[in-house]
Write a protein that holds these residues in place. Structure first.
Motif, mmCIF file in Angstrom:
data_model
loop_
_atom_site.group_PDB
_atom_site.id
_atom_site.type_symbol
_atom_site.label_atom_id
_atom_site.label_comp_id
_atom_site.label_asym_id
_atom_site.label_seq_id
_atom_site.Cartn_x
_atom_site.Cartn_y
_atom_site.Cartn_z
ATOM 1 N N LEU A 49 12.717 -14.563 7.695
ATOM 2 C CA LEU A 49 11.435 -13.869 7.554
ATOM 3 C C LEU A 49 11.608 -12.354 7.594
ATOM 4 N N LEU A 50 12.482 -11.876 8.462
ATOM 5 C CA LEU A 50 12.698 -10.426 8.560
ATOM 6 C C LEU A 50 13.301 -9.873 7.269
ATOM 7 N N LYS A 51 14.134 -10.634 6.604
ATOM 8 C CA LYS A 51 14.702 -10.196 5.318
ATOM 9 C C LYS A 51 13.626 -10.094 4.248
ATOM 10 N N LYS A 52 12.520 -10.802 4.442
ATOM 11 C CA LYS A 52 11.396 -10.756 3.497
ATOM 12 C C LYS A 52 10.544 -9.488 3.686
ATOM 13 N N LYS A 53 10.854 -8.706 4.712
ATOM 14 C CA LYS A 53 10.154 -7.432 4.992
ATOM 15 C C LYS A 53 8.649 -7.632 5.186
ATOM 16 N N ILE A 54 8.302 -8.569 6.055
ATOM 17 C CA ILE A 54 6.899 -8.813 6.357
ATOM 18 C C ILE A 54 6.444 -7.899 7.502
ATOM 19 N N LEU A 72 -0.255 2.337 10.144
ATOM 20 C CA LEU A 72 -1.673 2.028 9.936
ATOM 21 C C LEU A 72 -1.881 1.118 8.727
ATOM 22 N N GLU A 73 -0.950 1.134 7.769
ATOM 23 C CA GLU A 73 -1.054 0.268 6.598
ATOM 24 C C GLU A 73 -1.007 -1.207 6.976
ATOM 25 N N TYR A 74 -0.515 -1.515 8.158
ATOM 26 C CA TYR A 74 -0.457 -2.897 8.609
ATOM 27 C C TYR A 74 -1.846 -3.451 8.932
ATOM 28 N N PHE A 75 -2.836 -2.588 8.960
ATOM 29 C CA PHE A 75 -4.205 -3.000 9.257
ATOM 30 C C PHE A 75 -4.670 -4.100 8.299
ATOM 31 N N LYS A 76 -4.307 -3.985 7.010
ATOM 32 C CA LYS A 76 -4.747 -4.955 6.002
ATOM 33 C C LYS A 76 -3.517 -5.505 5.284
ATOM 34 N N THR A 77 -3.339 -6.835 5.356
ATOM 35 C CA THR A 77 -2.184 -7.479 4.737
ATOM 36 C C THR A 77 -2.609 -8.762 4.045
ATOM 37 N N ILE A 127 10.903 -22.792 3.017
ATOM 38 C CA ILE A 127 11.649 -22.310 1.851
ATOM 39 C C ILE A 127 10.822 -22.338 0.564
ATOM 40 N N GLU A 128 9.881 -23.261 0.455
ATOM 41 C CA GLU A 128 9.076 -23.353 -0.769
ATOM 42 C C GLU A 128 7.773 -22.558 -0.687
ATOM 43 N N VAL A 129 7.553 -21.878 0.435
ATOM 44 C CA VAL A 129 6.336 -21.089 0.616
ATOM 45 C C VAL A 129 6.541 -19.692 0.046
ATOM 46 N N GLU A 130 5.574 -19.245 -0.731
ATOM 47 C CA GLU A 130 5.638 -17.881 -1.268
ATOM 48 C C GLU A 130 5.209 -16.912 -0.163
ATOM 49 N N ILE A 131 6.138 -16.105 0.287
ATOM 50 C CA ILE A 131 5.878 -15.125 1.346
ATOM 51 C C ILE A 131 5.440 -13.825 0.687
ATOM 52 N N PRO A 132 4.221 -13.356 0.973
ATOM 53 C CA PRO A 132 3.768 -12.123 0.338
ATOM 54 C C PRO A 132 4.539 -10.905 0.858
ATOM 55 N N PRO A 133 4.958 -10.000 -0.039
ATOM 56 C CA PRO A 133 5.641 -8.791 0.422
ATOM 57 C C PRO A 133 4.723 -8.000 1.356
ATOM 58 N N ASN A 134 5.288 -7.456 2.411
ATOM 59 C CA ASN A 134 4.501 -6.721 3.418
ATOM 60 C C ASN A 134 3.361 -7.576 3.961
ATOM 61 N N GLY A 135 3.585 -8.863 4.048
ATOM 62 C CA GLY A 135 2.531 -9.796 4.416
ATOM 63 C C GLY A 135 2.523 -10.198 5.875
ATOM 64 N N PHE A 136 1.634 -11.118 6.153
ATOM 65 C CA PHE A 136 1.410 -11.675 7.485
ATOM 66 C C PHE A 136 1.662 -13.176 7.361
ATOM 67 N N VAL A 137 2.721 -13.674 8.005
ATOM 68 C CA VAL A 137 3.063 -15.084 7.960
ATOM 69 C C VAL A 137 2.570 -15.734 9.248
ATOM 70 N N LEU A 138 1.684 -16.715 9.091
ATOM 71 C CA LEU A 138 1.067 -17.392 10.232
ATOM 72 C C LEU A 138 1.576 -18.823 10.315
ATOM 73 N N PHE A 139 1.891 -19.263 11.534
ATOM 74 C CA PHE A 139 2.363 -20.625 11.748
ATOM 75 C C PHE A 139 1.294 -21.410 12.492
ATOM 76 N N TYR A 140 0.805 -22.460 11.814
ATOM 77 C CA TYR A 140 -0.158 -23.364 12.430
ATOM 78 C C TYR A 140 0.613 -24.516 13.063
#
Length: 188
Positions: free
Chosen positions: A114-119, A45-50, A72-85
């Motif tokens: 991305l999976l190693k980043k634990k998103i 349920l914590e995935y509701f807000k990222t 590689i230069e993008v800061e990936i937020p921990p437990n985040g949501f990575v969106l590709f436009y």
């Protein structure tokens, strides 16, 4: 400001899908904006807000796979949501043959990175992160690593270079492997 990232499905399109030979997509939840869960794991349920980040790959998405060097230069937020436009949903109408044909995809190395980043989520504005027979395998790999793929998003261009949080709502269904989603971004 709130931005809806959920692709609107018309009644006519849904009726057409239900009457087509591909109606299994409707029955299994793989229509419009949805979260893939082939292994039927329990989504926290914590995935509701990222926290979210959009990676703009529109200029390269139709030329080649999206790779680690593109992010590689993008800061990936921990437990985040990575969106590709990729711009795909703006180029071709959702549901059209062109929309699904030869859509952009993420490289295998990028998925591992991305999976190693634990998103929590990978989102994309096209029909998936991989094509054809590799589609489901990529979704399963993500799910087994606690990350879920959300396909057919829209309005991602409105979030480029912005700071935002994502609210993701899904409807559990014990049979469907695609769970319909409502995805909203709040610019902060």
């Amino acid at each position: 400001m709130m931005i809806d990232l959920t692709t609107t499905i018309t009644k006519e399109f849904l009726e057409w899908m239900e009457n087509s030979p591909n109606n299994k997509h409707v029955n299994t939840g793989h229509v419009g904006t949805h979260l893939d869960t082939y292994k039927k794991s329990s989504i926290p349920l914590e995935y509701f807000k990222t926290k979210g980040v959009v990676i703009d790959v529109e200029k390269i998405a139709n030329l080649r796979e999206i790779t680690v060097k593109d992010v590689i230069e993008v800061e990936i937020p921990p437990n985040g949501f990575v969106l590709f436009y990729t711009g795909r949903i703006n180029e071709f109408e959702y549901g059209s043959e062109q929309y699904f044909a030869n859509h952009p995809q993420l490289s295998h190395e990028l998925l591992d990175y991305l999976l190693k980043k634990k998103i929590c989520f990978i989102g994309i504005d096209c029909a998936g992160v991989r094509r054809g027979e590799e589609h489901q395998a990529a979704d399963e790999l993500c799910e087994l690593n606690g990350c879920y793929v959300i396909e057919n998003l829209c309005n991602l261009q409105k979030l480029i270079d912005k700071k935002f949080e994502i609210y993701t709502m899904w409807l559990d269904n014990p049979r469907a492997t695609g769970l319909p989603c409502k995805v909203l971004a709040e610019i902060i």
